[in-house]
Design a protein around this motif. Structure first.
Motif, mmCIF file in Angstrom:
data_model
loop_
_atom_site.group_PDB
_atom_site.id
_atom_site.type_symbol
_atom_site.label_atom_id
_atom_site.label_comp_id
_atom_site.label_asym_id
_atom_site.label_seq_id
_atom_site.Cartn_x
_atom_site.Cartn_y
_atom_site.Cartn_z
ATOM 1 N N ALA A 203 0.823 -1.205 0.000
ATOM 2 C CA ALA A 203 0.000 0.000 0.000
ATOM 3 C C ALA A 203 0.858 1.257 0.000
ATOM 4 O O ALA A 203 0.579 2.222 -0.731
ATOM 5 N N ALA A 204 1.902 1.272 0.796
ATOM 6 C CA ALA A 204 2.771 2.448 0.865
ATOM 7 C C ALA A 204 3.564 2.645 -0.414
ATOM 8 O O ALA A 204 3.832 3.782 -0.821
ATOM 9 N N SER A 205 3.923 1.555 -1.086
ATOM 10 C CA SER A 205 4.756 1.638 -2.290
ATOM 11 C C SER A 205 3.956 1.970 -3.534
ATOM 12 O O SER A 205 4.385 2.761 -4.378
ATOM 13 N N THR A 206 2.780 1.366 -3.689
ATOM 14 C CA THR A 206 1.990 1.517 -4.920
ATOM 15 C C THR A 206 0.825 2.483 -4.782
ATOM 16 O O THR A 206 0.282 2.938 -5.788
ATOM 17 N N GLY A 207 0.406 2.757 -3.541
ATOM 18 C CA GLY A 207 -0.775 3.574 -3.326
ATOM 19 C C GLY A 207 -2.066 2.792 -3.317
ATOM 20 O O GLY A 207 -3.141 3.368 -3.140
ATOM 21 N N LEU A 208 -1.985 1.476 -3.489
ATOM 22 C CA LEU A 208 -3.155 0.613 -3.543
ATOM 23 C C LEU A 208 -2.962 -0.589 -2.635
ATOM 24 O O LEU A 208 -1.839 -1.090 -2.487
#
Length: 273
Positions: A203-208
């Motif tokens: 979530a933190a890396s891709t935004g999803l």
């Protein structure tokens, strides 16, 4: 690795989806030599093919449905605007005046946090001016290079020196998109991390979230299958659902409606134009 797996690993739309639909001409060029970005693209709104409406000033504009595709893009246009589009969880209806050209560089999804320097979740479903996410130097150089189509891996690596995606995010994202039916805890176990840690990292890396990544990938799989061979193009929705990783047709219908606001039949009709 299949062609579909390669596409999803690099986070790229195919040449017949996204911005080019419903009145846009679209070209795409793969970027090699960097793990941060996947491709360059150019899109021009066509007066002849658009669905026209008018603004308060009676200027004709075209409305286009842009559906989630896991990607974030830095975009500039021929009117002088420059912005970042974050990864989407729902469709966006975009209005564009006929003849406007957009140039974009697509971010490799697991690299989004590294490029922003902060958790990528803050740009989910957002559009942000270059000046709010980039230094003045980065914003100026990238905007000029995009408009003059001079973007390459060397320029991008110089703008983001010593930046690279998180290994866990890279490998985990590839696993989620290659097999969107796989259980998240299985991917985490294969990587030797806890499920909670893996979910936070993705979530933190891709935004999803991992679940959203799999949900969007299944829908994109449907579109790729429907645009494939003559045989797959005539698959029923039930068969498309099975081959794309859904439990059944009802699962397909619920997900597509939630992501795009339209039925699977309407979505396929729009993307076959």
């Amino acid at each position: 690795m299949t062609a579909m797996d390669a596409r999803t690993t690099h986070g790229s739309r195919s040449a017949e989806s996204g911005l080019e639909q419903n009145g846009h001409t679209y070209t795409e060029q793969r970027i090699t030599g960097t793990d941060l970005f996947s491709c360059l693209w150019t899109s021009t709104s066509s007066a002849a093919e658009s669905t026209p409406t008018t603004t308060a000033s009676e200027e004709p504009v075209a409305t286009h449905r842009i559906i989630p595709d896991l990607c974030a893009d830095f975009i500039v246009d021929s009117t002088g605007k420059a912005w970042l589009v974050g990864p989407a969880t729902v469709a966006d209806l975009v209005t564009t005046a006929p003849g406007v050209t957009r140039w974009g560089v697509r971010i490799n999804p697991p690299a989004l946090r590294s490029i922003l320097g902060t958790d990528a979740e803050i740009v989910q479903d957002t559009k942000i001016d270059f000046g709010d996410v980039l230094s003045s130097r980065q914003a100026r150089i990238l905007a000029d290079a995009l408009r003059s189509t001079r973007v390459d891996a060397t320029l991008l690596e110089n703008l983001w020196p010593s930046v690279c995606p998180d290994d866990t995010a890279q490998i985990g994202y590839a696993a989620l998109t290659a097999s969107p039916e796989i259980r998240v805890r299985e991917v985490a176990s294969d990587l030797g991390v806890s499920e909670r840690h893996f979910r936070r990292t993705i979530a933190a890396s891709t935004g999803l979230s991992p679940k959203t990544i799999q949900r969007v990938q299944r829908m994109q799989n449907v579109l790729m299958l429907a645009r494939g061979t003559n045989t797959s193009a005539h698959m029923s929705l039930a068969n498309l659902a099975v081959h794309a990783g859904y439990a059944d047709q009802a699962h397909l219908s619920r997900d597509v409606q939630a992501l795009t606001g339209v039925t699977p039949t309407q979505l396929l009709r729009e993307h076959r134009r």
